[in-house]
Write a protein that holds these residues in place. Structure first.
Motif, PDB file in Angstrom:
ATOM      1  N   ARG A  95      -6.587  13.738   7.076  1.00  0.00           N
ATOM      2  CA  ARG A  95      -7.629  12.709   7.012  1.00  0.00           C
ATOM      3  C   ARG A  95      -7.361  11.834   5.792  1.00  0.00           C
ATOM      4  NH1 ARG A  95     -13.223  15.854   7.074  1.00  0.00           N
ATOM      5  NH2 ARG A  95     -13.931  13.693   7.069  1.00  0.00           N
ATOM      6  N   VAL A  96      -7.987  10.679   5.739  1.00  0.00           N
ATOM      7  CA  VAL A  96      -7.895   9.855   4.532  1.00  0.00           C
ATOM      8  C   VAL A  96      -8.847  10.445   3.494  1.00  0.00           C
ATOM      9  CG1 VAL A  96      -8.301   7.589   3.530  1.00  0.00           C
ATOM     10  CG2 VAL A  96      -7.242   7.768   5.777  1.00  0.00           C
ATOM     11  N   LEU A  97      -8.258  10.898   2.380  1.00  0.00           N
ATOM     12  CA  LEU A  97      -9.081  11.476   1.320  1.00  0.00           C
ATOM     13  C   LEU A  97      -9.608  10.389   0.396  1.00  0.00           C
ATOM     14  CD1 LEU A  97      -6.908  14.553   0.273  1.00  0.00           C
ATOM     15  CD2 LEU A  97      -8.737  14.450   1.973  1.00  0.00           C
ATOM     16  N   ALA A  98      -8.809   9.365   0.177  1.00  0.00           N
ATOM     17  CA  ALA A  98      -9.214   8.268  -0.693  1.00  0.00           C
ATOM     18  C   ALA A  98      -8.368   7.046  -0.377  1.00  0.00           C
ATOM     19  CB  ALA A  98      -9.045   8.649  -2.162  1.00  0.00           C
ATOM     20  N   GLN A  99      -8.943   5.881  -0.623  1.00  0.00           N
ATOM     21  CA  GLN A  99      -8.266   4.620  -0.291  1.00  0.00           C
ATOM     22  C   GLN A  99      -8.795   3.545  -1.230  1.00  0.00           C
ATOM     23  OE1 GLN A  99      -9.056   3.569   3.738  1.00  0.00           O
ATOM     24  NE2 GLN A  99      -7.796   1.757   3.747  1.00  0.00           N
ATOM     25  N   ALA A 140     -13.303  19.825   3.976  1.00  0.00           N
ATOM     26  CA  ALA A 140     -14.329  19.475   4.957  1.00  0.00           C
ATOM     27  C   ALA A 140     -14.889  18.103   4.662  1.00  0.00           C
ATOM     28  CB  ALA A 140     -15.434  20.514   4.940  1.00  0.00           C
ATOM     29  N   SER A 141     -15.022  17.768   3.378  1.00  0.00           N
ATOM     30  CA  SER A 141     -15.498  16.437   3.014  1.00  0.00           C
ATOM     31  C   SER A 141     -15.062  16.170   1.588  1.00  0.00           C
ATOM     32  CB  SER A 141     -17.015  16.346   3.114  1.00  0.00           C
ATOM     33  OG  SER A 141     -17.581  17.226   2.181  1.00  0.00           O
ATOM     34  N   SER A 142     -15.104  14.920   1.180  1.00  0.00           N
ATOM     35  CA  SER A 142     -14.669  14.572  -0.151  1.00  0.00           C
ATOM     36  C   SER A 142     -15.531  13.468  -0.688  1.00  0.00           C
ATOM     37  CB  SER A 142     -13.213  14.094  -0.087  1.00  0.00           C
ATOM     38  OG  SER A 142     -12.937  13.278  -1.187  1.00  0.00           O
ATOM     39  N   GLU A 162      -8.058   4.032  -9.015  1.00  0.00           N
ATOM     40  CA  GLU A 162      -9.260   4.727  -8.529  1.00  0.00           C
ATOM     41  C   GLU A 162      -8.919   5.835  -7.543  1.00  0.00           C
ATOM     42  OE1 GLU A 162     -11.889   1.704  -7.055  1.00  0.00           O
ATOM     43  OE2 GLU A 162     -12.012   0.756  -9.029  1.00  0.00           O
ATOM     44  N   VAL A 163      -7.756   5.697  -6.898  1.00  0.00           N
ATOM     45  CA  VAL A 163      -7.352   6.700  -5.896  1.00  0.00           C
ATOM     46  C   VAL A 163      -6.656   7.886  -6.562  1.00  0.00           C
ATOM     47  CG1 VAL A 163      -5.758   7.104  -3.969  1.00  0.00           C
ATOM     48  CG2 VAL A 163      -7.226   5.076  -3.987  1.00  0.00           C
ATOM     49  N   LEU A 164      -5.785   7.587  -7.540  1.00  0.00           N
ATOM     50  CA  LEU A 164      -4.966   8.648  -8.135  1.00  0.00           C
ATOM     51  C   LEU A 164      -5.689   9.320  -9.305  1.00  0.00           C
ATOM     52  CD1 LEU A 164      -1.520   6.828  -7.983  1.00  0.00           C
ATOM     53  CD2 LEU A 164      -2.471   8.482  -6.383  1.00  0.00           C
ATOM     54  N   THR A 165      -6.898   9.720  -9.078  1.00  0.00           N
ATOM     55  CA  THR A 165      -7.639  10.444 -10.111  1.00  0.00           C
ATOM     56  C   THR A 165      -7.263  11.923 -10.022  1.00  0.00           C
ATOM     57  OG1 THR A 165      -9.474  10.860  -8.627  1.00  0.00           O
ATOM     58  CG2 THR A 165      -9.586   8.854  -9.959  1.00  0.00           C
ATOM     59  N   GLN A 166      -7.496  12.627 -11.111  1.00  0.00           N
ATOM     60  CA  GLN A 166      -7.194  14.057 -11.112  1.00  0.00           C
ATOM     61  C   GLN A 166      -7.908  14.779  -9.985  1.00  0.00           C
ATOM     62  OE1 GLN A 166      -7.986  15.584 -15.054  1.00  0.00           O
ATOM     63  NE2 GLN A 166      -5.843  16.188 -15.237  1.00  0.00           N
ATOM     64  N   GLY A 167      -9.160  14.411  -9.780  1.00  0.00           N
ATOM     65  CA  GLY A 167      -9.938  15.083  -8.740  1.00  0.00           C
ATOM     66  C   GLY A 167      -9.346  14.845  -7.355  1.00  0.00           C
ATOM     67  N   ASN A 168      -8.984  13.590  -7.073  1.00  0.00           N
ATOM     68  CA  ASN A 168      -8.405  13.292  -5.765  1.00  0.00           C
ATOM     69  C   ASN A 168      -7.049  13.952  -5.586  1.00  0.00           C
ATOM     70  OD1 ASN A 168     -10.575  11.768  -4.974  1.00  0.00           O
ATOM     71  ND2 ASN A 168      -9.643   9.799  -5.524  1.00  0.00           N
ATOM     72  N   LEU A 169      -6.232  13.936  -6.653  1.00  0.00           N
ATOM     73  CA  LEU A 169      -4.901  14.551  -6.548  1.00  0.00           C
ATOM     74  C   LEU A 169      -5.020  16.060  -6.327  1.00  0.00           C
ATOM     75  CD1 LEU A 169      -2.942  12.529  -9.247  1.00  0.00           C
ATOM     76  CD2 LEU A 169      -2.834  12.306  -6.751  1.00  0.00           C
ATOM     77  N   ALA A 170      -6.034  16.658  -6.937  1.00  0.00           N
ATOM     78  CA  ALA A 170      -6.244  18.095  -6.713  1.00  0.00           C
ATOM     79  C   ALA A 170      -6.617  18.349  -5.258  1.00  0.00           C
ATOM     80  CB  ALA A 170      -7.331  18.617  -7.645  1.00  0.00           C
ATOM     81  N   CYS A 194       0.846  -1.199   0.000  1.00  0.00           N
ATOM     82  CA  CYS A 194       0.000   0.000   0.000  1.00  0.00           C
ATOM     83  C   CYS A 194       0.879   1.245   0.000  1.00  0.00           C
ATOM     84  CB  CYS A 194      -0.904  -0.008   1.236  1.00  0.00           C
ATOM     85  SG  CYS A 194      -1.936   1.472   1.350  1.00  0.00           S
ATOM     86  N   GLY A 195       0.638   2.126  -0.944  1.00  0.00           N
ATOM     87  CA  GLY A 195       1.369   3.391  -1.013  1.00  0.00           C
ATOM     88  C   GLY A 195       0.623   4.477  -0.261  1.00  0.00           C
ATOM     89  N   LEU A 196       1.343   5.156   0.622  1.00  0.00           N
ATOM     90  CA  LEU A 196       0.765   6.251   1.415  1.00  0.00           C
ATOM     91  C   LEU A 196       1.241   7.562   0.806  1.00  0.00           C
ATOM     92  CD1 LEU A 196      -0.821   6.994   4.027  1.00  0.00           C
ATOM     93  CD2 LEU A 196       1.371   6.866   5.241  1.00  0.00           C
ATOM     94  N   ILE A 197       0.291   8.358   0.343  1.00  0.00           N
ATOM     95  CA  ILE A 197       0.618   9.519  -0.467  1.00  0.00           C
ATOM     96  C   ILE A 197       0.031  10.771   0.164  1.00  0.00           C
ATOM     97  CG2 ILE A 197       0.282  10.554  -2.756  1.00  0.00           C
ATOM     98  CD1 ILE A 197      -0.229   7.515  -3.623  1.00  0.00           C
ATOM     99  N   GLY A 198       0.816  11.842   0.158  1.00  0.00           N
ATOM    100  CA  GLY A 198       0.305  13.121   0.650  1.00  0.00           C
ATOM    101  C   GLY A 198       1.402  14.165   0.656  1.00  0.00           C
TER     102      GLY A 198
END
Ligand SMILES: Nc1ncnc2c1ncn2[C@@H]1O[C@H](COP(=O)(O)OP(=O)(O)OP(=O)(O)O)[C@@H](O)[C@H]1O
Ligand SMILES: [Mg+2]
Length: 270
Positions: A229-233, A260-262, A238-246, A47-51
């Motif tokens: 917080r965890v934005l995506a998992q 506040a939420s995603s 499915e995690v590394l989408t443009q929207g999530n990366l933004a 599992c890659g932890l990205i941030g």
């Protein structure tokens, strides 16, 4: 989320996660480093932890190792508290390079042998089998020739491989690697990537932080996007989408407050 069965022994065939974090919040005085983080990892997965810098990756690792007292939430490794898993040698931790004293007067082989300390008596005397385990681990990471060198006299990439060798000698089932590719050249990263996959195929699990987003789909079975917080998992594609990366790296994530939420926030983290 996978169901957790805390009473199952660690070595039993099981589908319960090797790592289960529930609602973990960690605070350093006035800094909220982690906020309600829930994630899990199964056996035989990378599992890659990205941030971004400061998103809480190292704080998560130190919390997993029981080195920080959480404000709220729980950590279980192999269905037990961290202390139990550490005592059994089930987990190995490679800190981010900044947290390591490289001037310590120990050899490469000494550092790898430290992975065996949990199994040795208080005298920490290595038997022939232990020395063989150290030698084999060094062979696997390609550092056998440097076994007598002081740890500080290795390159950055070689030091990372020493930690992997220590995990192998220990026969750890879960490797927690905080930026294993930082300062590592492309050739060494390719070697380490191959080695991590082999370790994964042996049934070990790896949680590793990385800033090399391009390398995640190739190496990782899953990814976690963290910003306090965890934005995506989930699976990297499915995690590394443009929207999530933004969300994680764009303006919304670069100011000091997490979103506040995603829509991508997984169950349990919204
Ligand atoms: N010992 C500490 N005392 C106070 N605040 C801290 C401490 N360690 C980290 N922090 C803060 O907690 C937050 C998370 O830091 P952390 O080191 O976990 O981030 P990171 O994602 O590992 O960053 P990087 O990519 O730079 O390694 C940051 O705001 C950081 O400034
Ligand atoms: Mg860090």
């Amino acid at each position: 989320m996978t169901t957790v069965h805390p009473t199952e022994p660690a070595d039993a065939p099981t589908t319960s996660p090797v790592l289960a974090v529930r609602s973990l919040s960690v605070r350093y005085n006035d800094v909220q480093a982690l906020d309600d983080v829930t994630l899990s990892l199964d056996a035989g997965r990378i599992c890659g932890l990205i941030g971004v810098n400061g998103s809480g990756k190292s704080t998560l690792f130190t919390s997993l190792m029981g080195l920080l007292v959480p404000q709220h939430g729980t950590v279980e490794l192999f269905g037990m508290p961290t202390a139990g898993a550490r005592k059994q040698g089930l987990v190995a931790y490679m800190p981010q390079a900044e947290g390591v004293d490289w001037t310590f007067p120990v050899s490469v082989a000494d550092v790898v042998a430290m992975g065996l300390y949990g199994r040795l008596g208080s005298a920490r005397r290595l038997r022939a089998a232990d020395r063989a385990a150290v030698g084999e681990a060094l062979e696997r990471v390609g550092l056998a020739d440097l076994r007598r060198r002081q740890i500080g006299q290795l390159s950055g990439g070689q030091r990372k491989r020493v930690f992997i060798a220590r995990s192998i000698a220990q026969d750890a089932r879960l490797l927690l690697l905080d930026e294993p590719f930082a300062g590592v050249d492309r050739a060494s990263q390719t070697t380490m990537t191959h080695l991590l996959k082999v370790l994964r195929d042996e049934g070990r699990s790896v949680l590793m932080s990385t800033h090399d987003l391009a390398g995640v789909p190739e190496l990782c079975d899953e990814a976690v996007l963290l910003h306090r917080r965890v934005l995506a998992q989930g699976v990297p594609s499915e995690v590394l989408t443009q929207g999530n990366l933004a969300l994680a790296f764009g303006p919304a994530a670069s100011d000091d407050s997490p979103p506040a939420s995603s829509p991508a926030t997984p169950e349990g983290n919204s």
